[in-house]
Design a protein around this motif. Structure first.
Motif, PDB file in Angstrom:
ATOM      1  N   HIS A  11       0.823  -1.201   0.000  1.00 40.08           N
ATOM      2  CA  HIS A  11       0.000   0.000   0.000  1.00 40.08           C
ATOM      3  C   HIS A  11       0.861   1.256   0.000  1.00 40.08           C
ATOM      4  O   HIS A  11       1.984   1.242   0.491  1.00 40.08           O
ATOM      5  N   PRO A  12       0.335   2.368  -0.518  1.00 37.65           N
ATOM      6  CA  PRO A  12       1.120   3.606  -0.525  1.00 37.65           C
ATOM      7  C   PRO A  12       1.298   4.218   0.861  1.00 37.65           C
ATOM      8  O   PRO A  12       2.103   5.125   1.022  1.00 37.65           O
ATOM      9  N   THR A  13       0.579   3.728   1.862  1.00 35.14           N
ATOM     10  CA  THR A  13       0.715   4.290   3.203  1.00 35.14           C
ATOM     11  C   THR A  13       1.836   3.638   3.998  1.00 35.14           C
ATOM     12  O   THR A  13       2.025   3.967   5.161  1.00 35.14           O
ATOM     13  N   ARG A  14       2.565   2.730   3.380  1.00 39.12           N
ATOM     14  CA  ARG A  14       3.683   2.121   4.094  1.00 39.12           C
ATOM     15  C   ARG A  14       4.800   3.144   4.227  1.00 39.12           C
ATOM     16  O   ARG A  14       4.903   4.080   3.429  1.00 39.12           O
ATOM     17  N   GLY A  15       5.616   2.963   5.233  1.00 43.20           N
ATOM     18  CA  GLY A  15       6.733   3.875   5.454  1.00 43.20           C
ATOM     19  C   GLY A  15       8.043   3.137   5.295  1.00 43.20           C
ATOM     20  O   GLY A  15       8.135   1.927   5.485  1.00 43.20           O
ATOM     21  N   TYR A  16       9.066   3.874   4.933  1.00 44.49           N
ATOM     22  CA  TYR A  16      10.385   3.298   4.771  1.00 44.49           C
ATOM     23  C   TYR A  16      11.253   3.726   5.940  1.00 44.49           C
ATOM     24  O   TYR A  16      11.252   4.889   6.339  1.00 44.49           O
ATOM     25  N   LEU A  17      11.999   2.798   6.481  1.00 43.78           N
ATOM     26  CA  LEU A  17      12.865   3.067   7.621  1.00 43.78           C
ATOM     27  C   LEU A  17      14.297   3.275   7.151  1.00 43.78           C
ATOM     28  O   LEU A  17      14.807   2.516   6.320  1.00 43.78           O
ATOM     29  N   LEU A  18      14.933   4.309   7.689  1.00 44.81           N
ATOM     30  CA  LEU A  18      16.310   4.666   7.343  1.00 44.81           C
ATOM     31  C   LEU A  18      17.186   4.577   8.580  1.00 44.81           C
ATOM     32  O   LEU A  18      16.696   4.637   9.709  1.00 44.81           O
ATOM     33  N   ARG A  19      18.478   4.487   8.377  1.00 45.58           N
ATOM     34  CA  ARG A  19      19.420   4.396   9.484  1.00 45.58           C
ATOM     35  C   ARG A  19      19.771   5.791   9.993  1.00 45.58           C
ATOM     36  O   ARG A  19      20.044   6.703   9.213  1.00 45.58           O
ATOM     37  N   VAL A  20      19.779   5.958  11.305  1.00 42.54           N
ATOM     38  CA  VAL A  20      20.077   7.257  11.912  1.00 42.54           C
ATOM     39  C   VAL A  20      21.571   7.539  11.870  1.00 42.54           C
ATOM     40  O   VAL A  20      21.987   8.686  11.699  1.00 42.54           O
ATOM     41  N   ASP A  21      22.409   6.508  11.982  1.00 38.06           N
ATOM     42  CA  ASP A  21      23.853   6.741  12.038  1.00 38.06           C
ATOM     43  C   ASP A  21      24.409   7.248  10.713  1.00 38.06           C
ATOM     44  O   ASP A  21      25.480   7.857  10.680  1.00 38.06           O
ATOM     45  N   LEU A  22      23.699   7.059   9.594  1.00 39.87           N
ATOM     46  CA  LEU A  22      24.146   7.572   8.303  1.00 39.87           C
ATOM     47  C   LEU A  22      23.544   8.939   7.977  1.00 39.87           C
ATOM     48  O   LEU A  22      23.890   9.529   6.957  1.00 39.87           O
ATOM     49  N   ALA A  23      22.641   9.419   8.816  1.00 43.64           N
ATOM     50  CA  ALA A  23      21.989  10.705   8.566  1.00 43.64           C
ATOM     51  C   ALA A  23      22.955  11.842   8.874  1.00 43.64           C
ATOM     52  O   ALA A  23      23.855  11.726   9.701  1.00 43.64           O
ATOM     53  N   LEU A  24      22.757  12.952   8.179  1.00 39.15           N
ATOM     54  CA  LEU A  24      23.587  14.141   8.345  1.00 39.15           C
ATOM     55  C   LEU A  24      22.716  15.301   8.818  1.00 39.15           C
ATOM     56  O   LEU A  24      21.504  15.303   8.602  1.00 39.15           O
ATOM     57  N   PRO A  25      23.311  16.328   9.442  1.00 40.64           N
ATOM     58  CA  PRO A  25      22.511  17.495   9.829  1.00 40.64           C
ATOM     59  C   PRO A  25      21.959  18.207   8.594  1.00 40.64           C
ATOM     60  O   PRO A  25      22.564  18.170   7.523  1.00 40.64           O
ATOM     61  N   LYS A  26      20.803  18.828   8.782  1.00 44.63           N
ATOM     62  CA  LYS A  26      20.214  19.581   7.678  1.00 44.63           C
ATOM     63  C   LYS A  26      21.127  20.734   7.290  1.00 44.63           C
ATOM     64  O   LYS A  26      21.781  21.339   8.126  1.00 44.63           O
ATOM     65  N   ARG A  27      21.131  21.039   5.997  1.00 43.89           N
ATOM     66  CA  ARG A  27      21.919  22.177   5.533  1.00 43.89           C
ATOM     67  C   ARG A  27      21.172  23.473   5.848  1.00 43.89           C
ATOM     68  O   ARG A  27      19.957  23.548   5.724  1.00 43.89           O
ATOM     69  N   VAL A  28      21.904  24.482   6.232  1.00 43.45           N
ATOM     70  CA  VAL A  28      21.321  25.782   6.540  1.00 43.45           C
ATOM     71  C   VAL A  28      21.514  26.675   5.318  1.00 43.45           C
ATOM     72  O   VAL A  28      22.630  26.790   4.800  1.00 43.45           O
TER      73      VAL A  28
END
Length: 154
Positions: A72-89
């Protein structure tokens, strides 16, 4: 004239054990370090070096069907937090350019008033008070001082 019946579309079901990504039900414990994009955004992070989803968060309906994978289109995808970067300002120049672009969409070319909403400039060509011929209430537009003109010192 009689209505045509809508044909049902075929549902392709894949057994849950043959899916490429692991699936987790909503409300069930998810492994530590996996979050959705929305949760990353609330944490002030961007997906960064994530190459794609690591797991799937199933929708509520698929929680009642434990043997089938969620399509279904309401499913969500899970991502890894350790590979995430801070948002660019954004830089000041980028913010200034965005403000000028929004000013062009929200400023009436006839009366030079800047409104809180985007105006229908392509279809009507001006704000509603100018098009209808009435005076707007002061709370609907932003009062800005006129642009400064350069004066020669000599």
């Amino acid at each position: 004239m009689p209505r045509r019946r809508r044909t049902r579309r075929e549902v392709t079901r894949i057994p849950r054990d043959q899916t490429a990504l692991p699936e987790y039900d909503r409300g069930a414990p998810v492994p530590e370090g996996l979050v959705t994009r929305r949760t990353l955004r609330e944490m002030g992070l961007s997906p960064g070096r994530n190459q794609g989803p690591v797991a799937i968060l199933r929708c509520k309906l698929c929680a009642t069907r434990p043997n089938w994978s969620c399509r279904h289109p309401t499913r969500g995808y899970l991502l890894r937090v350790d590979l995430a970067l801070p948002k660019r300002v954004p830089t000041l120049a980028q913010e200034y350019a965005l403000d000028r672009a929004m000013a062009a969409r929200t400023t009436c070319p006839r009366c030079r008033r800047r409104y809180d909403v985007c105006l229908p400039l392509r279809t009507v060509g001006s704000c509603d008070p100018c098009a209808q011929g009435y005076e707007p209430t002061p709370g609907t537009y932003i009062t800005t001082p006129p642009p400064a003109t350069h004066q020669l010192a000599a």
